[in-house]
Design a protein around this motif. Structure first.
Motif, PDB file in Angstrom:
ATOM      1  N   ALA A  64       2.032   1.141  -3.431  1.00 40.23           N
ATOM      2  CA  ALA A  64       1.441   1.183  -2.092  1.00 40.23           C
ATOM      3  C   ALA A  64       2.375   1.888  -1.106  1.00 40.23           C
ATOM      4  N   VAL A  65       3.641   1.535  -1.136  1.00 43.73           N
ATOM      5  CA  VAL A  65       4.623   2.135  -0.231  1.00 43.73           C
ATOM      6  C   VAL A  65       4.791   3.619  -0.547  1.00 43.73           C
ATOM      7  N   ASN A  66       4.892   3.941  -1.819  1.00 42.78           N
ATOM      8  CA  ASN A  66       5.099   5.328  -2.241  1.00 42.78           C
ATOM      9  C   ASN A  66       3.886   6.207  -1.929  1.00 42.78           C
ATOM     10  N   ALA A 101      11.057  -0.706  -3.661  1.00 46.82           N
ATOM     11  CA  ALA A 101      10.042  -0.489  -2.621  1.00 46.82           C
ATOM     12  C   ALA A 101      10.712  -0.163  -1.287  1.00 46.82           C
ATOM     13  N   ILE A 102      11.826  -0.796  -1.015  1.00 45.18           N
ATOM     14  CA  ILE A 102      12.551  -0.530   0.232  1.00 45.18           C
ATOM     15  C   ILE A 102      13.072   0.905   0.244  1.00 45.18           C
ATOM     16  N   ASP A 108       9.296   5.785   6.436  1.00 46.18           N
ATOM     17  CA  ASP A 108       8.550   4.996   7.416  1.00 46.18           C
ATOM     18  C   ASP A 108       9.452   3.881   7.948  1.00 46.18           C
ATOM     19  N   ASP A 109      10.070   4.125   9.094  1.00 45.30           N
ATOM     20  CA  ASP A 109      11.045   3.183   9.651  1.00 45.30           C
ATOM     21  C   ASP A 109      10.444   1.806   9.916  1.00 45.30           C
ATOM     22  N   ASP A 110       9.213   1.755  10.437  1.00 42.06           N
ATOM     23  CA  ASP A 110       8.586   0.467  10.737  1.00 42.06           C
ATOM     24  C   ASP A 110       8.354  -0.338   9.460  1.00 42.06           C
ATOM     25  N   LEU A 111       7.874   0.333   8.421  1.00 39.27           N
ATOM     26  CA  LEU A 111       7.624  -0.354   7.153  1.00 39.27           C
ATOM     27  C   LEU A 111       8.935  -0.816   6.529  1.00 39.27           C
ATOM     28  N   LYS A 112       9.932   0.026   6.553  1.00 35.54           N
ATOM     29  CA  LYS A 112      11.230  -0.347   5.982  1.00 35.54           C
ATOM     30  C   LYS A 112      11.809  -1.558   6.709  1.00 35.54           C
ATOM     31  N   THR A 113      11.688  -1.567   8.035  1.00 36.85           N
ATOM     32  CA  THR A 113      12.161  -2.707   8.828  1.00 36.85           C
ATOM     33  C   THR A 113      11.416  -3.973   8.435  1.00 36.85           C
ATOM     34  N   LEU A 114      10.112  -3.864   8.252  1.00 36.97           N
ATOM     35  CA  LEU A 114       9.313  -5.022   7.839  1.00 36.97           C
ATOM     36  C   LEU A 114       9.763  -5.529   6.471  1.00 36.97           C
ATOM     37  N   LEU A 115       9.928  -4.628   5.516  1.00 35.86           N
ATOM     38  CA  LEU A 115      10.330  -5.030   4.163  1.00 35.86           C
ATOM     39  C   LEU A 115      11.709  -5.682   4.136  1.00 35.86           C
TER      40      LEU A 115
END
Length: 126
Positions: A64-66, A101-102, A108-115
């Motif tokens: 999903a992330v990729n 996944a990280i 995607d900075d927002d997604l990385k921060t969430l993970l």
């Protein structure tokens, strides 16, 4: 019910289950993914499907992330993990290239921060 379970849990030649295949589609509507995840939770072993890895050692979250699916879809996928421990296990998995996944969320900075957030699962369930 047994036939439905086997259909949902079936894997293709690359070892991908239906959730993983859906997560490859960056245009998949979030509502469609929600419906699929709900069906898997009701009729199959959702936890096993989320933790399963394909031939490249990728799990559904990594795919999903990729694949850059919609952030709301990633959040809903994360919310389906039964516990923080199972989410952390999925986040710790490394694919055949040694990426988690990280690592795959680097663009995607927002997604990385969430993970990376210790309250990731809780926030995705809000």
């Amino acid at each position: 019910q047994g036939d439905l379970r086997s259909m949902l849990e079936e894997r293709n030649d690359e070892g991908m289950n239906i959730i993983m295949s859906a997560c490859q589609n960056e245009y998949l509507p979030t509502e469609s993914l929600k419906l699929l995840l709900s069906a898997c939770a009701e009729h199959a072993d959702l936890q096993n499907m989320l933790q399963h890895r394909d031939v490249n050692e990728m799990n559904a979250l990594m795919i999903a992330v990729n694949s850059c699916i919609k952030p709301a879809s990633v959040r809903h996928l994360i919310a389906c993990f039964p516990s923080d421990e199972s989410l952390q296990f999925a986040l710790a998995v490394k694919n055949t290239d040694g990426l988690s996944a990280i690592d795959l969320a680097d663009s995607d900075d927002d997604l990385k921060t969430l993970l990376l957030d210790p309250d990731c699962l809780k926030k995705c369930r809000e």
